[in-house]
Design an enzyme around this catalytic site. Structure first.
Site, PDB file in Angstrom:
ATOM      1  N   GLY A  15      50.604 127.105 153.257  1.00 23.04           N
ATOM      2  CA  GLY A  15      51.945 126.964 153.544  1.00 23.04           C
ATOM      3  C   GLY A  15      52.445 125.634 154.544  1.00 23.04           C
ATOM      4  CB  THR A  16      50.297 122.685 155.812  1.00 24.30           C
ATOM      5  OG1 THR A  16      49.904 122.180 154.684  1.00 24.30           O
ATOM      6  CG2 THR A  16      49.256 123.806 156.304  1.00 24.30           C
ATOM      7  CG  ASN A  17      52.804 120.672 151.413  1.00 23.62           C
ATOM      8  OD1 ASN A  17      53.295 119.531 151.424  1.00 23.62           O
ATOM      9  ND2 ASN A  17      51.585 120.575 151.178  1.00 23.62           N
ATOM     10  CG  MET A  95      47.538 128.151 144.329  1.00 22.82           C
ATOM     11  SD  MET A  95      47.490 126.566 143.643  1.00 22.82           S
ATOM     12  CE  MET A  95      46.873 125.604 144.826  1.00 22.82           C
ATOM     13  CB  ILE A  97      49.134 130.302 134.683  1.00 22.16           C
ATOM     14  CG1 ILE A  97      48.013 129.506 135.219  1.00 22.16           C
ATOM     15  CG2 ILE A  97      49.489 130.014 133.461  1.00 22.16           C
ATOM     16  CD1 ILE A  97      46.678 129.796 134.245  1.00 22.16           C
ATOM     17  CG  LEU A  98      54.917 128.948 136.476  1.00 22.07           C
ATOM     18  CD1 LEU A  98      55.306 127.753 136.897  1.00 22.07           C
ATOM     19  CD2 LEU A  98      55.279 130.307 137.413  1.00 22.07           C
ATOM     20  CG  ASN A 110      53.321 122.016 140.842  1.00 25.60           C
ATOM     21  OD1 ASN A 110      53.348 122.633 141.760  1.00 25.60           O
ATOM     22  ND2 ASN A 110      52.640 121.501 140.123  1.00 25.60           N
ATOM     23  CG  HIS A 112      48.585 118.448 140.682  1.00 27.32           C
ATOM     24  ND1 HIS A 112      47.980 119.872 140.729  1.00 27.32           N
ATOM     25  CD2 HIS A 112      47.631 117.537 140.316  1.00 27.32           C
ATOM     26  CE1 HIS A 112      46.870 119.757 140.219  1.00 27.32           C
ATOM     27  NE2 HIS A 112      46.636 118.637 139.911  1.00 27.32           N
TER      28      HIS A 112
HETATM   29  C1  GAR Z   1      48.678 121.299 148.241  1.00 26.71           C
HETATM   30  O1  GAR Z   1      47.662 120.162 148.668  1.00 26.71           O
HETATM   31  C2  GAR Z   1      49.044 121.106 146.986  1.00 26.71           C
HETATM   32  O2  GAR Z   1      49.147 119.704 146.575  1.00 26.71           O
HETATM   33  C3  GAR Z   1      48.245 121.961 146.260  1.00 26.71           C
HETATM   34  O3  GAR Z   1      48.153 123.189 147.127  1.00 26.71           O
HETATM   35  C4  GAR Z   1      48.153 122.797 148.365  1.00 26.71           C
HETATM   36  C5  GAR Z   1      49.045 123.509 149.271  1.00 26.71           C
HETATM   37  O4  GAR Z   1      48.838 123.446 150.551  1.00 26.71           O
HETATM   38  N1  GAR Z   1      48.839 122.313 144.778  1.00 26.71           N
HETATM   39  C6  GAR Z   1      47.992 122.452 143.756  1.00 26.71           C
HETATM   40  O5  GAR Z   1      46.751 122.300 143.746  1.00 26.71           O
HETATM   41  C7  GAR Z   1      48.791 123.250 142.717  1.00 26.71           C
HETATM   42  N2  GAR Z   1      47.714 122.778 141.515  1.00 26.71           N
HETATM   43  P1  GAR Z   1      49.837 124.006 151.673  1.00 26.71           P
HETATM   44  O6  GAR Z   1      49.915 125.596 151.333  1.00 26.71           O
HETATM   45  O7  GAR Z   1      49.145 123.970 153.062  1.00 26.71           O
HETATM   46  O8  GAR Z   1      51.237 123.475 151.500  1.00 26.71           O
END
Ligand code: GAR
Length: 194
Positions: A15-17, A95, A97-98, A110, A112
């Protein structure tokens, strides 16, 4: 009274994003609009729940293990998202699959960690790093029925230098995500500068 714009953020792990979006948008004013983040996760142990808590925000947990199949989980997810009437739904490390139950009813974007259409799916950062390419990157796209395949809204390149390690490349990808995702959210919501 400012207009409220809720942004649902779906996540599954660190969840850093999510935290970055909270910093940019939770109870922030942009002109006449006040934005608010609504975090939703499918994992009761997701670290992002604690991150959101530090900002006084409760996360909605919909544990996918309580649902017999993807369709039932997606039905619940759609119901919860709709109950918040969000202006935007952002998948940031979600993470799952929808199924068409989700994709036909919810418009979402999304994040990626690769230059799509290269390296769709899991472990994109590692596969990109090990590919021999000199650039990787970040993509933000609309969610469609096919995995990591909807319309591309924004992309940014991240160089892979000789001296890079998987760790340093991952850090550079993350820094790029923290910059690019809020920009796209702001643009999609037509938000003026605060
Ligand atoms: C992020 O790097 C995002 O791009 C990736 O998961 C990470 C989540 O990091 N998403 C995927 O790989 C989707 N296929 P976070 O939980 O620290 O935000």
């Amino acid at each position: 009274m400012p207009e409220r714009a809720k942004i649902v953020v779906l996540f599954s792990g660190k969840g850093t994003n999510l935290e970055n979006l909270i910093r940019h948008f939770h109870h922030q004013k942009f002109g006449d609009t006040e934005t608010e983040i609504v975090p939703i996760t499918n994992r009761p142990d997701a670290e992002g729940i604690l991150r959101a808590k530090r900002y006084g925000i409760d996360t909605v947990v919909i544990d996918h293990r309580n649902y017999k199949n993807r369709e039932l989980f997606d039905t619940k997810l759609v119901e919860v998202i709709r109950s918040h009437s969000p202006k935007l739904v952002v998948m940031a490390g979600f993470m799952r699959i929808l199924t068409p139950i989700f994709t036909s009813q919810i418009e979402a974007i999304n994040l990626h960690p690769s230059l799509l259409p290269l390296f769709k799916g899991a472990n994109a950062i590692m596969r990109s790093f090990e590919s021999g390419m000199k650039v990787g990157g970040v993509t933000i796209h609309r969610v469609s029925q096919e995995l990591d395949s909807g319309e591309i809204l924004a992309q940014a390149c991240v160089g892979i230098a000789e001296e890079d390690t998987l760790e340093s490349f991952t850090r550079n990808i993350q820094e790029t995500e923290y910059r690019l995702l809020p920009e796209v959210v702001k643009k999609l919501l037509n938000l003026p500068d605060p």
